[in-house]
Write an enzyme that holds these catalytic residues in place. Structure first.
Site, mmCIF file in Angstrom:
data_model
loop_
_atom_site.group_PDB
_atom_site.id
_atom_site.type_symbol
_atom_site.label_atom_id
_atom_site.label_comp_id
_atom_site.label_asym_id
_atom_site.label_seq_id
_atom_site.Cartn_x
_atom_site.Cartn_y
_atom_site.Cartn_z
ATOM 1 N N GLU A 1 34.605 -21.448 -64.761
ATOM 2 C CA GLU A 1 33.939 -21.383 -63.676
ATOM 3 C C GLU A 1 34.450 -21.929 -62.737
ATOM 4 O O GLU A 1 34.441 -21.448 -61.554
ATOM 5 C CB GLU A 1 32.162 -21.647 -64.015
ATOM 6 N N TYR B 1 25.919 -22.808 -57.438
ATOM 7 C CA TYR B 1 26.431 -21.835 -58.346
ATOM 8 C C TYR B 1 26.820 -22.150 -59.762
ATOM 9 O O TYR B 1 26.513 -21.616 -60.653
ATOM 10 C CB TYR B 1 27.467 -21.080 -57.471
ATOM 11 N N ASP C 1 26.810 -15.667 -57.024
ATOM 12 C CA ASP C 1 28.174 -15.996 -56.533
ATOM 13 C C ASP C 1 28.239 -14.537 -55.391
ATOM 14 O O ASP C 1 27.118 -13.852 -55.286
ATOM 15 C CB ASP C 1 29.271 -15.774 -57.526
#
Length: 337
Positions: free
Chosen positions: A20, A101, A119
């Site tokens: 991520e 996020y 996102d």
DNA sequence: AACGCGGGGCT
DNA sequence: AGCCCAGCGTT
């Protein structure tokens, strides 16, 4: 995607977090090789925490946004110190490099906690599903609200990890930025933009500011043992902590050869023009003129923060993509390509 | 709220 | 060659 858990498998929080962070502002195709390299160099979060920062920066070289690499390292140390990754969004959010996020993505994907990570893909899907006409970035709060509403659906709350990943897949393969495949979309019937025929136009965006041009000259100097003169950039800011060829500052006006010469690491070297490298950063475009020379004998000025790097050790150096191209251009001119 | 921060893929 | 894409930290 090598960081994904298979059906029935449990996702590894280290893999989820690492992927991520890499995927922030970066495409899946670009991240793949870096993800594999990091797992091979740093098999666990403790191994990453224990590595010297230069090794992490060198491994990250080419991925861009180098503050991510420094925060990644600091985050690994914090996680190792506390004995593992926290399993809630709130605690994850407090770690370096983890914003709203990434906190939601790791909480949902690795720990099956409810919540929708928002996102660009999710913003796009939501802008179309709910036909939100207001342009980004002002519409961001409304898009976040819409995404949260999706996550409150009982089916989503029952499988937060699957739901988050399915939403990413929908945005990546069906609800694409251009030419969305609405006919194949599982949400084609509730989709408001599909009904209105505006799916392809959403999300609307405010026009962005023009990118100014900047110019610089960089010097490639090789000694008689095929060692290259490099220097380290300041730890923060543009390309912070990465290495570079010595050269002029980067400014709006082009440099004359005479002006640039004052910044050459060896005034008397037989400098030749090697060509230009053009590189586009987030907020400006750079034209970097490369001048190259081979200097028989020792280098006079390997001082002042500069150092020598053997050509065959270049792959272990924290050279950003711009500087890799600058080096290649300079070497080609010297006939060493 | 605005700005600084890379690089690669597609057309 | 030009256009598109897009989270976090700082200020």
């Amino acid at each position: 995607m090598p960081w994904r858990a298979g059906p029935g498998e449990r996702a590894d929080p280290y893999h989820v977090w690492l992927s991520e962070i890499m995927l922030q502002q970066t495409t899946v195709a670009t991240v793949g090789p870096y993800f594999r390299k990091f797992l091979s160099l740093f098999p666990t979060v403790a191994a990453l925490a224990a590595a010297p920062e230069e090794r992490v920066m060198a491994a990250w070289a080419g991925l861009g946004y180098y503050a991510r690499a420094r925060n990644l390292h600091r985050c690994a140390q914090a996680v190792t110190a506390r004995g593992g990754f926290p399993d809630t969004e709130e605690e994850l959010r407090t770690l370096p490099g983890i914003g709203s996020y990434t906190a939601r993505a790791v909480a949902a994907i690795a720990f099956d906690r409810p919540g929708v990570p928002v996102d660009g893909n999710v913003e796009r899907v939501c802008s179309r599903l709910f036909a939100i006409e207001a342009p980004l970035p002002a519409s961001r709060p409304r898009l976040a609200e819409a995404a949260a509403r999706l996550g409150e659906d009982p089916a989503a709350r029952a499988h937060p990890s699957d739901f988050a990943q399915a939403l990413f897949d929908l945005g990546a393969t069906i609800c694409t930025p251009r030419r969305p495949a609405c006919a194949l979309c599982p949400w084609r019937s509730p989709c408001r933009a599909r009904a209105a025929g505006t799916a392809e136009e959403l999300p609307r965006k405010l026009p962005r500011a023009a990118r100014p041009d900047r110019h610089g000259t960089a010097f490639l100097l090789l000694d008689d043992e095929n060692r290259l003169l490099l220097r380290r950039r300041p730890p923060r800011g543009l390309l912070g902590g990465m290495s570079e060829l010595p050269g002029t500052p980067w400014r709006e006006a082009p440099w004359t050869a005479e002006e640039a010469q004052a910044f050459a690491p060896a005034a008397t070297a037989p400098w030749q023009e090697a060509g230009d490298v053009r590189h586009v950063f987030t907020h400006f475009a750079l034209t970097l003129r490369i001048r190259a020379a081979r200097l028989p004998g020792g280098l006079p000025s390997a001082a002042g923060g500069a150092f020598l790097c053997p050509l065959d050790a270049l792959e272990n150096e924290a050279l950003p993509t711009l500087m890799r191209r600058a080096v290649a251009t300079g070497l080609a001119a010297l006939g060493d390509a």
